[in-house]
Design an enzyme around this catalytic site. Structure first.
Site, short mmCIF file in Angstrom:
data_model
loop_
_atom_site.label_atom_id
_atom_site.label_comp_id
_atom_site.label_asym_id
_atom_site.label_seq_id
_atom_site.Cartn_x
_atom_site.Cartn_y
_atom_site.Cartn_z
N ARG A 64 -4.04 6.69 1.19
CA ARG A 64 -3.95 7.97 1.42
C ARG A 64 -3.49 8.35 2.12
NH1 ARG A 64 -10.16 4.78 3.63
NH2 ARG A 64 -7.56 3.17 3.32
N ARG A 106 -6.60 11.30 -5.78
CA ARG A 106 -8.24 10.67 -5.58
C ARG A 106 -9.66 11.71 -4.98
NH1 ARG A 106 -12.49 8.88 -3.79
NH2 ARG A 106 -12.46 6.84 -2.69
N ARG A 136 0.81 -1.18 0.25
CA ARG A 136 -0.05 0.17 0.37
C ARG A 136 0.60 1.26 -0.01
NH1 ARG A 136 -6.05 -0.15 1.69
NH2 ARG A 136 -6.17 -2.72 0.44
N ASP A 171 -6.18 -3.31 -7.45
CA ASP A 171 -7.00 -3.87 -6.12
C ASP A 171 -7.01 -5.42 -6.79
OD1 ASP A 171 -8.33 -2.65 -3.65
OD2 ASP A 171 -9.48 -4.21 -4.25
N TYR A 188 -14.47 -12.30 0.54
CA TYR A 188 -15.31 -10.79 -0.64
C TYR A 188 -16.24 -10.79 -0.53
CZ TYR A 188 -11.45 -8.08 1.35
OH TYR A 188 -10.65 -7.49 2.50
O1 CP3 Z 1 0.12 0.77 -3.66
C1 CP3 Z 1 -0.42 -0.73 -2.94
O2 CP3 Z 1 0.46 -1.82 -2.61
C2 CP3 Z 1 -1.20 -0.56 -4.48
C3 CP3 Z 1 -2.63 -1.07 -4.50
C4 CP3 Z 1 -3.20 -2.12 -3.44
C5 CP3 Z 1 -3.94 -1.69 -3.43
N1 CP3 Z 1 -5.34 -2.53 -2.63
C6 CP3 Z 1 -5.35 -0.13 -3.34
C7 CP3 Z 1 -5.94 0.23 -2.21
C8 CP3 Z 1 -3.08 -3.21 -3.41
C9 CP3 Z 1 -1.88 -4.00 -3.36
C10 CP3 Z 1 -4.37 -3.67 -3.05
C11 CP3 Z 1 -4.50 -4.72 -2.43
C12 CP3 Z 1 -6.16 -4.78 -1.17
N2 CP3 Z 1 -7.14 -4.99 -1.96
C13 CP3 Z 1 -6.19 -6.27 -0.51
C14 CP3 Z 1 -4.69 -7.34 0.29
C15 CP3 Z 1 -3.69 -6.24 0.94
C16 CP3 Z 1 -3.57 -6.34 2.21
O3 CP3 Z 1 -4.31 -5.02 2.76
O4 CP3 Z 1 -3.90 -7.35 2.63
C17 CP3 Z 1 -6.93 -5.92 0.00
C18 CP3 Z 1 -7.24 -7.00 1.13
C19 CP3 Z 1 -8.00 -5.22 -0.66
C20 CP3 Z 1 -8.93 -5.26 -0.69
C21 CP3 Z 1 -9.85 -3.92 -0.15
N3 CP3 Z 1 -9.69 -2.62 -1.22
C22 CP3 Z 1 -10.23 -3.03 0.81
C23 CP3 Z 1 -10.81 -3.79 2.12
C24 CP3 Z 1 -9.77 -2.00 1.01
C25 CP3 Z 1 -10.24 -0.86 1.75
C26 CP3 Z 1 -9.95 -0.03 3.18
C27 CP3 Z 1 -8.91 0.63 2.53
O5 CP3 Z 1 -7.42 0.10 3.25
O6 CP3 Z 1 -8.99 1.37 2.09
C28 CP3 Z 1 -9.69 -1.65 -0.43
C29 CP3 Z 1 -9.44 -0.07 -1.34
C30 CP3 Z 1 -7.98 0.43 -1.64
N4 CP3 Z 1 -7.07 -0.42 -2.29
C31 CP3 Z 1 -7.95 1.39 -1.65
C32 CP3 Z 1 -6.45 1.99 -1.32
C33 CP3 Z 1 -5.34 3.49 -2.03
C34 CP3 Z 1 -8.04 3.01 -0.72
C35 CP3 Z 1 -9.50 3.52 -1.76
C36 CP3 Z 1 -9.52 4.68 -1.23
O7 CP3 Z 1 -8.57 5.52 -2.04
O8 CP3 Z 1 -10.13 5.38 -0.65
#
Ligand code: CP3
Length: 650
Positions: free
Chosen positions: A336, A345, A332, A381, A458
């Site tokens: 944010r 964003r 990540r 994602d 999910y």
């Molecule tokens: O920078 C990076 O690592 C690349 C981008 C990336 C995102 N999600 C962007 C994202 C990666 C590698 C992921 C993987 C992901 N997504 C996982 C596996 C990693 C982990 O955390 O265990 C999972 C379970 C998800 C599912 C997911 N996507 C969730 C649970 C959420 C909401 C919670 C949160 O952290 O916001 C997302 C949304 C998400 N994916 C965001 C980002 C930057 C936030 C969205 C926003 O900007 O509002």
């Protein structure tokens, strides 16, 4: 001369040192073999093509006869070179005016500017010109817009290989399709040596392979596939050094998901062999070369980005080779917590960011440049493959992802449409290509996907969960439904990862974030076979990082499922965990993400503690144990990256 060449070889520290080097050159076969020997290799030169006289092209002549007879409704031109070759072939029998006149009466489709130019040279203005970039889909869309295709007679000009997707799409619309193969370069009369070379590579016996033209690539792949050895051949190539004479040849290799280690500084046979020998020497003696890797990489950058990437500490780490410093990137890292991300964003919903390649690439590259990390993870994602399943995925501020129509029963499962992940998620491939163009010559790119269990959680829960109650109940109660769902998700994930690798991802990470909720017996029975099938599908194409959290009880089983590197969260001791994995894989992790909220001295201390546990063993990739949290101070993240680089320098 002869003895001088031998002496040179013996003295050369960067020679092939006796490995088997395969080439497919025909016209220059003897020179190629001599050059390989001169650089200390054992040559196996198997010509892959011979020039076929165009007048002998029966399919082209048949096409012309039918065209003049008014028996086609549409003709599709796929390539410029092919269109010109076709015209030359038919002109050997029919007057140009007759052909051009007949073409003017039918619907002509040109895929991109090159066939447009070829048609115009011939005096024909194409009815439909498909813009670039394009795929077979755009052709079908354009044709569909012109009305029903059922019963229409359509000719498709091919060059070298058949576009099976396009053919299938036309046939699915009940069109009558004629393929017109016009290919100047046919296979050699005696295919024995070529087959032997392919089998040698497939068996992993070749130390290096060089390609000297793009048509050669086409013929080699055609032959391997005709012999049912396509996959083994690609896998075999994955273990050798691959040299490509120049960009056109490289493009063709990449189109077939073949990695390239180097393009020579000049597109000449001599440079190719010499630089392939040097690359093979570097690969052979990593210890000797490790301290010079970064400097050499910088120097080689202009010559060949692929070689720089191959030698990048992050890539070397994935292969458990010695490195000049411990590579670091952060899960990540684009998110944010970073003001640059929030600015983008603010203007675009999350899914739009993922879907628009230029935005996804921008966010990916910004994070790398801001932090100075050793890898770019493509912004996307793990839940994107749920979009084409049509289950109503959305992201709500505060709630995380929501699946409007979760899958709970066999009936729900049966209603899901078949998914072609590579097509449905081609925007991720496009984003990877943009990142590759921007920084791909110096920074490795990580593609990723969710592992089947985490995706299933999910899909079944309808969003994030604490206990995975619905997921586990389904798996325990209805194993047949569960395995069907997991098999489908594994297939989609494998295709999705392969597409990312083909687009330019150097490494892929499989996120099984929530699999730690299972005990070992359930993991083995309900998850392992499916994760294993995903990882097996990409083996040899790119190193795989296999990640999960709260997996202290599952590490050996995760290794068994596969992966070159296993992710460790912060709940395990890195030293003990690696020992349990018997150092047979690399490890990634394992700083507590909350450590980044502590002051810099504490961050340094904790980073040092992890480096101490890794003991400088090759194969440690520094990372957090899980993703960066949204409130994390950016300057602390940068301080961590700098500290790891500085404290780990060998
Ligand atoms: O920078 C990076 O690592 C690349 C981008 C990336 C995102 N999600 C962007 C994202 C990666 C590698 C992921 C993987 C992901 N997504 C996982 C596996 C990693 C982990 O955390 O265990 C999972 C379970 C998800 C599912 C997911 N996507 C969730 C649970 C959420 C909401 C919670 C949160 O952290 O916001 C997302 C949304 C998400 N994916 C965001 C980002 C930057 C936030 C969205 C926003 O900007 O509002």
């Amino acid at each position: 001369m002869e003895s001088q060449a031998k002496d040179e070889t013996r003295a050369a520290p960067d020679g092939f040192a006796g490995i088997l080097v395969v080439a497919f050159e025909g016209r220059m076969a003897a020179e190629t073999a001599a050059l390989i020997e001169r650089f200390g290799g054992r040559p196996l030169v198997a010509p892959a093509m011979r020039e076929a006289p165009l007048e002998d092209n029966a399919a082209a002549l048949e096409f012309a006869a039918r065209l003049i007879d008014g028996r086609f409704d549409a003709v599709i031109f796929l390539t410029g070179v092919g269109a010109r070759a076709l015209f030359r072939a038919v002109e050997s029998r029919y007057p140009r005016d007759a052909i051009a006149g007949a073409l003017a009466k039918v619907l002509t489709v040109a895929r991109g500017p090159k066939p447009v130019a070829a048609l115009r040279e011939f005096g024909v203005e194409p009815t439909i010109a498909i813009d670039e970039p394009n795929t077979w889909r755009e052709i079908l869309v354009a044709l569909d817009q012109r009305g029903a295709l059922a019963g229409k007679h359509i000719a498709v000009q091919e060059y070298g290989v058949t576009n099976r997707d396009l053919m299938a799409g036309l046939e699915a619309r009940n069109a009558e399709v004629m393929a017109v193969p016009v290919y100047r370069w046919t296979l050699p009369a005696d295919r024995g040596p070529l087959r032997e070379a392919i089998a040698t590579i497939a068996a992993g016996r070749a130390g290096a392979v060089v390609f000297t033209s793009s048509n050669q690539v086409t013929n080699v792949i055609r032959t391997a596939e005709a012999d049912g050895m396509g996959d083994q051949f690609r896998r075999g190539l994955g273990t050798t050094i691959v040299g490509s004479i120049g960009p056109v040849c490289s493009e063709q290799l990449r189109a077939h998901q073949i990695h390239i280690d180097l393009e020579p500084s000049h597109p000449k046979l001599g440079h190719l062999i010499k630089e392939t020998a040097a690359a093979s020497a570097r690969r052979r003696a990593p210890e000797q070369n490790a301290p010079a890797t970064v400097a050499a990489a910088a120097e080689a950058r202009t010559a060949s980005g692929d070689q720089v990437i191959r030698d990048h500490p992050f890539m070397r780490g994935c292969r458990r080779e010695p490195v000049p410093y411990t590579p670091i990137w952060l899960m990540r890292q684009a998110g944010r917590y970073m003001p640059e991300y929030r600015r983008v964003r603010d203007r675009h919903p999350f899914l739009e960011l993922c879907r628009r390649p230029e935005l996804a690439a921008e966010v990916t590259v910004t994070a790398v440049e801001r932090l100075g990390v050793d890898a770019a993870i493509i912004f996307a994602d793990i839940l994107l493959p749920l979009i084409p399943l049509g289950v109503g995925l959305r992201y709500e501020a505060g709630d995380g992802p929501i699946i409007e129509r979760p899958i709970r029963t066999i009936a729900d499962l049966e209603k899901l449409p078949p998914v072609n992940a590579a097509d449905a998620l081609s925007f991720v491939g496009d984003a990877i290509r943009l990142v590759d163009r921007a920084i791909g010559d110096r920074t490795p790119i990580i593609g990723f996907a969710g592992a089947p269990f985490t995706l299933a959680s999910y899909l079944i829960e309808g969003g994030s969960s604490r206990q995975y109650q619905a997921t586990k109940t389904l798996a325990y109660n209805e194993p047949a439904t569960w395995h069907r769902l997991m098999t489908m998700l594994a297939q989609v994930t494998a295709d999705y990862l392969k597409m990312q690798i083909a687009a330019g991802a150097d490494v892929v990470q499989l996120f099984d974030s929530w699999v730690g909720s299972l005990g070992p017996d359930d993991y083995r029975r309900l998850v392992l076979p499916h994760t294993q099938s995903v990882i097996a599908a990409v083996r040899g194409l790119a190193p795989v990082i296999h990640f999960g959290t709260i997996t202290g009880n599952l590490l050996e089983l995760m290794r068994e499922a596969g992966g070159d590197v296993i992710g460790l969260d912060w709940r395990v001791d890195l030293g003990e965990a690696w020992q349990r994995l018997r150092y047979e894989v690399g490890v990634q992790g394992n700083l507590d993400p909350i450590a980044l909220f502590a002051d810099r001295a504490e961050i340094r201390r904790r980073a040092q503690a992890i480096l101490d546990k890794a003991q400088g063993r090759p194969g440690h990739i520094f990372n957090l144990g899980h993703g960066i949290l949204p409130e994390t101070p950016v300057d602390h993240v940068i301080a961590l990256v700098d500290a790891v680089h500085e404290m780990s320098r060998r």
